[in-house]
Design an enzyme around this catalytic site. Structure first.
Site, PDB file in Angstrom:
ATOM      1  N   ASP A  72      35.168  38.412  38.437  1.00 35.46           N
ATOM      2  CA  ASP A  72      36.042  37.670  39.349  1.00 35.46           C
ATOM      3  C   ASP A  72      35.228  36.767  40.278  1.00 35.46           C
ATOM      4  O   ASP A  72      35.440  36.749  41.482  1.00 35.46           O
ATOM      5  CB  ASP A  72      36.893  38.653  40.148  1.00 35.46           C
ATOM      6  CG  ASP A  72      38.154  38.012  40.714  1.00 35.46           C
ATOM      7  OD1 ASP A  72      38.472  36.875  40.309  1.00 35.46           O
ATOM      8  OD2 ASP A  72      38.815  38.638  41.545  1.00 35.46           O
ATOM      9  N   LYS A  74      34.489  33.631  42.079  1.00 34.70           N
ATOM     10  CA  LYS A  74      35.118  32.409  42.574  1.00 34.70           C
ATOM     11  C   LYS A  74      34.741  32.282  44.043  1.00 34.70           C
ATOM     12  O   LYS A  74      34.325  33.262  44.665  1.00 34.70           O
ATOM     13  CB  LYS A  74      36.635  32.440  42.385  1.00 34.70           C
ATOM     14  CG  LYS A  74      37.325  33.619  43.015  1.00 34.70           C
ATOM     15  CD  LYS A  74      38.793  33.640  42.638  1.00 34.70           C
ATOM     16  CE  LYS A  74      39.464  34.886  43.188  1.00 34.70           C
ATOM     17  NZ  LYS A  74      40.856  34.986  42.788  1.00 34.70           N
ATOM     18  N   ASN A  77      35.654  34.896  46.685  1.00 34.37           N
ATOM     19  CA  ASN A  77      35.055  36.222  46.616  1.00 34.37           C
ATOM     20  C   ASN A  77      33.578  36.234  46.991  1.00 34.37           C
ATOM     21  O   ASN A  77      32.910  37.254  46.851  1.00 34.37           O
ATOM     22  CB  ASN A  77      35.241  36.811  45.220  1.00 34.37           C
ATOM     23  CG  ASN A  77      36.680  37.136  44.938  1.00 34.37           C
ATOM     24  OD1 ASN A  77      37.486  37.302  45.855  1.00 34.37           O
ATOM     25  ND2 ASN A  77      37.034  37.211  43.672  1.00 34.37           N
TER      26      ASN A  77
END
Length: 106
Positions: A72, A74, A77
């Site tokens: 995840d 991105k 994050n």
């Protein structure tokens, strides 16, 4: 399981009604997307981009060595600490390599 400066420390976890709550280390710099949006021309300078890319690479390398697949990545994050260093967050989509290996065995 992770003990590295590029990952926030998890202090506690508890359930509150229908929500699961995590108490983790605070990053006063916000996230990388917010930092990017604060830039006057909506982009990082080349030295800043190289710095953030290198820190993310080191964090991902550590995860790889620990057998974790981080899925995840991105800007939302990637948290920014007070000193400008990064921390990766949001591991809910991550996998352990042994689980990943077993999933693709035929």
């Amino acid at each position: 399981m992770l003990d590295h400066p590029f990952f926030p420390t998890l202090y506690a976890e508890f359930d509150f009604f229908h929500c699961s709550c995590l108490v983790r280390e605070y990053c006063p710099g916000g996230d990388l997307l917010t930092l990017l949006q604060r830039q006057s021309d909506m982009r990082f300078s080349v030295p800043s981009a190289k710095f953030y890319a290198a820190e993310v690479l080191v964090a991902l390398e550590y995860l790889h060595m620990m057998g974790v697949i981080y899925r995840d990545l991105k800007p939302e994050n990637v948290l920014v600490q007070e000193d400008g260093r990064i921390m990766l967050s949001d591991f809910d989509l991550s996998l352990q390599c042994d689980v990943f290996t077993q999933a693709f065995k035929m």
